[in-house]
Design a protein around this motif. Structure first.
Motif, PDB file in Angstrom:
ATOM      1  N   PHE A  57      71.076 -15.778 106.352  1.00 16.79           N
ATOM      2  CA  PHE A  57      70.597 -15.016 107.511  1.00 16.79           C
ATOM      3  C   PHE A  57      70.362 -13.575 107.088  1.00 16.79           C
ATOM      4  CE2 PHE A  57      72.665 -18.638 109.357  1.00 16.79           C
ATOM      5  CZ  PHE A  57      71.891 -18.940 110.465  1.00 16.79           C
ATOM      6  N   TRP A  58      69.172 -13.044 107.389  1.00 15.71           N
ATOM      7  CA  TRP A  58      68.821 -11.694 106.954  1.00 15.71           C
ATOM      8  C   TRP A  58      67.881 -11.044 107.968  1.00 15.71           C
ATOM      9  CZ3 TRP A  58      63.844  -9.955 105.695  1.00 15.71           C
ATOM     10  CH2 TRP A  58      62.847 -10.941 105.743  1.00 15.71           C
ATOM     11  N   ALA A  59      67.705  -9.733 107.799  1.00 16.03           N
ATOM     12  CA  ALA A  59      66.762  -8.968 108.619  1.00 16.03           C
ATOM     13  C   ALA A  59      66.226  -7.799 107.786  1.00 16.03           C
ATOM     14  CB  ALA A  59      67.445  -8.438 109.874  1.00 16.03           C
ATOM     15  N   SER A  60      65.078  -7.302 108.166  1.00 13.14           N
ATOM     16  CA  SER A  60      64.435  -6.228 107.399  1.00 13.14           C
ATOM     17  C   SER A  60      65.253  -4.938 107.402  1.00 13.14           C
ATOM     18  CB  SER A  60      63.036  -5.950 107.953  1.00 13.14           C
ATOM     19  OG  SER A  60      63.125  -5.504 109.298  1.00 13.14           O
ATOM     20  N   TRP A  61      66.037  -4.723 108.424  1.00 14.72           N
ATOM     21  CA  TRP A  61      66.844  -3.496 108.536  1.00 14.72           C
ATOM     22  C   TRP A  61      68.164  -3.588 107.773  1.00 14.72           C
ATOM     23  CZ3 TRP A  61      71.245  -5.274 110.586  1.00 14.72           C
ATOM     24  CH2 TRP A  61      71.180  -6.369 111.441  1.00 14.72           C
ATOM     25  N   CYS A  62      68.441  -4.709 107.157  1.00 14.86           N
ATOM     26  CA  CYS A  62      69.710  -4.951 106.462  1.00 14.86           C
ATOM     27  C   CYS A  62      69.647  -4.390 105.041  1.00 14.86           C
ATOM     28  CB  CYS A  62      69.969  -6.459 106.435  1.00 14.86           C
ATOM     29  SG  CYS A  62      71.222  -6.996 105.277  1.00 14.86           S
ATOM     30  N   GLY A  63      70.423  -3.339 104.786  1.00 14.37           N
ATOM     31  CA  GLY A  63      70.448  -2.730 103.454  1.00 14.37           C
ATOM     32  C   GLY A  63      70.874  -3.678 102.349  1.00 14.37           C
ATOM     33  N   ARG A  94      60.553  -8.533 115.405  1.00 13.08           N
ATOM     34  CA  ARG A  94      59.111  -8.484 115.135  1.00 13.08           C
ATOM     35  C   ARG A  94      58.813  -9.109 113.766  1.00 13.08           C
ATOM     36  NH1 ARG A  94      55.971  -3.514 116.236  1.00 13.08           N
ATOM     37  NH2 ARG A  94      56.036  -3.556 113.997  1.00 13.08           N
ATOM     38  N   VAL A  95      57.918 -10.076 113.758  1.00 10.24           N
ATOM     39  CA  VAL A  95      57.534 -10.751 112.511  1.00 10.24           C
ATOM     40  C   VAL A  95      56.963  -9.748 111.511  1.00 10.24           C
ATOM     41  CG1 VAL A  95      55.960 -12.471 111.518  1.00 10.24           C
ATOM     42  CG2 VAL A  95      57.131 -12.960 113.654  1.00 10.24           C
ATOM     43  N   ASP A  96      56.215  -8.758 111.990  1.00 11.61           N
ATOM     44  CA  ASP A  96      55.617  -7.760 111.093  1.00 11.61           C
ATOM     45  C   ASP A  96      56.667  -7.041 110.256  1.00 11.61           C
ATOM     46  OD1 ASP A  96      53.147  -8.432 112.060  1.00 11.61           O
ATOM     47  OD2 ASP A  96      52.943  -6.689 113.370  1.00 11.61           O
ATOM     48  N   ASP A  97      57.839  -6.765 110.846  1.00 12.78           N
ATOM     49  CA  ASP A  97      58.905  -6.097 110.090  1.00 12.78           C
ATOM     50  C   ASP A  97      59.381  -6.976 108.941  1.00 12.78           C
ATOM     51  OD1 ASP A  97      58.769  -3.935 111.819  1.00 12.78           O
ATOM     52  OD2 ASP A  97      60.409  -4.659 113.091  1.00 12.78           O
ATOM     53  N   ALA A  98      59.535  -8.250 109.209  1.00 17.49           N
ATOM     54  CA  ALA A  98      59.981  -9.184 108.166  1.00 17.49           C
ATOM     55  C   ALA A  98      58.919  -9.315 107.070  1.00 17.49           C
ATOM     56  CB  ALA A  98      60.271 -10.549 108.778  1.00 17.49           C
ATOM     57  N   LEU A  99      57.664  -9.421 107.453  1.00 15.86           N
ATOM     58  CA  LEU A  99      56.591  -9.560 106.462  1.00 15.86           C
ATOM     59  C   LEU A  99      56.474  -8.309 105.586  1.00 15.86           C
ATOM     60  CD1 LEU A  99      53.897 -11.365 108.643  1.00 15.86           C
ATOM     61  CD2 LEU A  99      55.346 -12.359 106.850  1.00 15.86           C
ATOM     62  N   ARG A 100      56.662  -7.147 106.175  1.00 20.79           N
ATOM     63  CA  ARG A 100      56.634  -5.901 105.407  1.00 20.79           C
ATOM     64  C   ARG A 100      57.766  -5.904 104.372  1.00 20.79           C
ATOM     65  NH1 ARG A 100      57.536  -2.645 109.240  1.00 20.79           N
ATOM     66  NH2 ARG A 100      55.427  -2.736 110.046  1.00 20.79           N
ATOM     67  N   PHE A 101      58.958  -6.303 104.787  1.00 20.78           N
ATOM     68  CA  PHE A 101      60.103  -6.401 103.884  1.00 20.78           C
ATOM     69  C   PHE A 101      59.776  -7.336 102.720  1.00 20.78           C
ATOM     70  CE2 PHE A 101      63.930  -8.409 102.340  1.00 20.78           C
ATOM     71  CZ  PHE A 101      64.873  -7.403 102.301  1.00 20.78           C
ATOM     72  N   LEU A 102      59.189  -8.481 103.015  1.00 18.52           N
ATOM     73  CA  LEU A 102      58.883  -9.478 101.983  1.00 18.52           C
ATOM     74  C   LEU A 102      57.798  -9.019 101.012  1.00 18.52           C
ATOM     75  CD1 LEU A 102      59.163 -12.713 104.134  1.00 18.52           C
ATOM     76  CD2 LEU A 102      60.725 -11.952 102.309  1.00 18.52           C
ATOM     77  N   ARG A 103      56.979  -8.057 101.409  1.00 20.77           N
ATOM     78  CA  ARG A 103      56.008  -7.490 100.457  1.00 20.77           C
ATOM     79  C   ARG A 103      56.736  -6.703  99.369  1.00 20.77           C
ATOM     80  NH1 ARG A 103      52.756  -6.850 105.064  1.00 20.77           N
ATOM     81  NH2 ARG A 103      53.285  -4.675 105.359  1.00 20.77           N
ATOM     82  N   PHE A 104      57.844  -6.073  99.729  1.00 26.91           N
ATOM     83  CA  PHE A 104      58.638  -5.306  98.762  1.00 26.91           C
ATOM     84  C   PHE A 104      59.641  -6.173  98.013  1.00 26.91           C
ATOM     85  CE2 PHE A 104      57.249  -1.951 101.659  1.00 26.91           C
ATOM     86  CZ  PHE A 104      56.782  -1.011 100.748  1.00 26.91           C
ATOM     87  N   TYR A 105      60.121  -7.232  98.664  1.00 26.26           N
ATOM     88  CA  TYR A 105      61.145  -8.120  98.088  1.00 26.26           C
ATOM     89  C   TYR A 105      60.674  -9.572  98.240  1.00 26.26           C
ATOM     90  CZ  TYR A 105      63.724  -3.808  98.714  1.00 26.26           C
ATOM     91  OH  TYR A 105      64.097  -2.482  98.695  1.00 26.26           O
ATOM     92  N   PRO A 106      59.640  -9.954  97.476  1.00 27.15           N
ATOM     93  CA  PRO A 106      59.072 -11.298  97.645  1.00 27.15           C
ATOM     94  C   PRO A 106      60.017 -12.395  97.158  1.00 27.15           C
ATOM     95  CG  PRO A 106      58.063 -10.177  95.777  1.00 27.15           C
ATOM     96  CD  PRO A 106      58.965  -9.178  96.437  1.00 27.15           C
ATOM     97  N   VAL A 107      59.956 -13.530  97.834  1.00 28.69           N
ATOM     98  CA  VAL A 107      60.749 -14.700  97.451  1.00 28.69           C
ATOM     99  C   VAL A 107      59.854 -15.932  97.504  1.00 28.69           C
ATOM    100  CG1 VAL A 107      62.956 -13.723  98.215  1.00 28.69           C
ATOM    101  CG2 VAL A 107      61.588 -15.088  99.808  1.00 28.69           C
ATOM    102  N   SER A 108      60.201 -16.932  96.697  1.00 27.08           N
ATOM    103  CA  SER A 108      59.427 -18.175  96.671  1.00 27.08           C
ATOM    104  C   SER A 108      60.081 -19.263  97.513  1.00 27.08           C
ATOM    105  CB  SER A 108      59.255 -18.658  95.229  1.00 27.08           C
ATOM    106  OG  SER A 108      60.518 -18.874  94.635  1.00 27.08           O
ATOM    107  N   TYR A 109      61.284 -19.036  97.989  1.00 23.98           N
ATOM    108  CA  TYR A 109      61.956 -20.046  98.796  1.00 23.98           C
ATOM    109  C   TYR A 109      61.516 -19.944 100.257  1.00 23.98           C
ATOM    110  CZ  TYR A 109      65.368 -16.127  99.108  1.00 23.98           C
ATOM    111  OH  TYR A 109      65.986 -14.915  99.255  1.00 23.98           O
ATOM    112  N   PRO A 110      61.747 -21.009 101.042  1.00 35.14           N
ATOM    113  CA  PRO A 110      61.318 -20.997 102.444  1.00 35.14           C
ATOM    114  C   PRO A 110      61.988 -19.881 103.254  1.00 35.14           C
ATOM    115  CG  PRO A 110      61.867 -23.226 101.744  1.00 35.14           C
ATOM    116  CD  PRO A 110      62.317 -22.296 100.646  1.00 35.14           C
ATOM    117  N   VAL A 111      61.172 -19.149 103.989  1.00 37.03           N
ATOM    118  CA  VAL A 111      61.656 -18.112 104.899  1.00 37.03           C
ATOM    119  C   VAL A 111      61.278 -18.568 106.304  1.00 37.03           C
ATOM    120  CG1 VAL A 111      61.517 -15.694 105.587  1.00 37.03           C
ATOM    121  CG2 VAL A 111      61.330 -16.319 103.163  1.00 37.03           C
TER     122      VAL A 111
END
Length: 172
Positions: A57-63, A94-111
């Motif tokens: 479980f994660w979120a874009s605001w999580c350091g 907001r999905v946009d926040d998560a997608l922005r995070f994933l641009r900086f920290y990309p993963v290949s596993y299911p999100v």
């Protein structure tokens, strides 16, 4: 006084019910099905029976997620062929926040995207929270937070779970 007693009783019962339904070590992981963050067919935890799975479980605001997700990505790349998988559950409003995070920290596993019910079902108490599930679908460890010092213990746990014998039930 009676009102205070009613409130206290309600609070205790609420905590008891949430504790009963929350994921716990050495208990079967609660099953779920969620849609990927970027759309597509729903992903079900049940489809991963026979694999070692981390439900994270994660979120874009999580350091700490800025360290845990790349670490889990590296671990998955190293051990995916042996039956290791990560299912990330995003909790952003907001999905946009998560997608922005994933641009900086990309993963290949299911999100996957959650609409708010899984954190309660699993008993999430902090971010990130990772549930390490063995091949039989049993929660073996709940890990809250993440720091670089956690890496060796997590890596050892995953390797130990991958080494455990697992015999899939035959359909006779």
């Amino acid at each position: 006084m009676m009102r205070l007693l009613q409130i206290s009783t309600f609070t205790c019962l609420s905590l008891l019910v949430s504790a009963v339904w929350a994921a716990a070590p050495y208990q079967p992981a609660p099953l779920f099905e969620r849609v990927p963050l970027r759309g597509g067919e729903p992903v079900s935890l049940a489809d991963y029976r026979g694999k070692v799975v981390v439900v994270d479980f994660w979120a874009s605001w999580c350091g700490p997620c800025r360290k845990s997700m790349p670490f889990l990505e590296e671990l998955r790349k190293q051990h995916h062929a042996r039956g290791f998988e990560v299912l990330a559950i995003n909790l952003d409003a907001r999905v946009d926040d998560a997608l922005r995070f994933l641009r900086f920290y990309p993963v290949s596993y299911p999100v996957l995207r959650d609409t708010g019910t899984l954190p309660e079902l699993y008993g999430v108490r902090g971010m990130p929270t990772s549930y390490y599930i063995d091949r039989r679908g049993v929660v073996r460890l709940i890990h809250i937070g993440f720091d670089d010092s956690d890496q060796s213990d997590v890596r050892k746990l995953v390797l130990d779970l991958l080494e455990e014998k697992y015999e899939q039930a035959s359909n006779r």
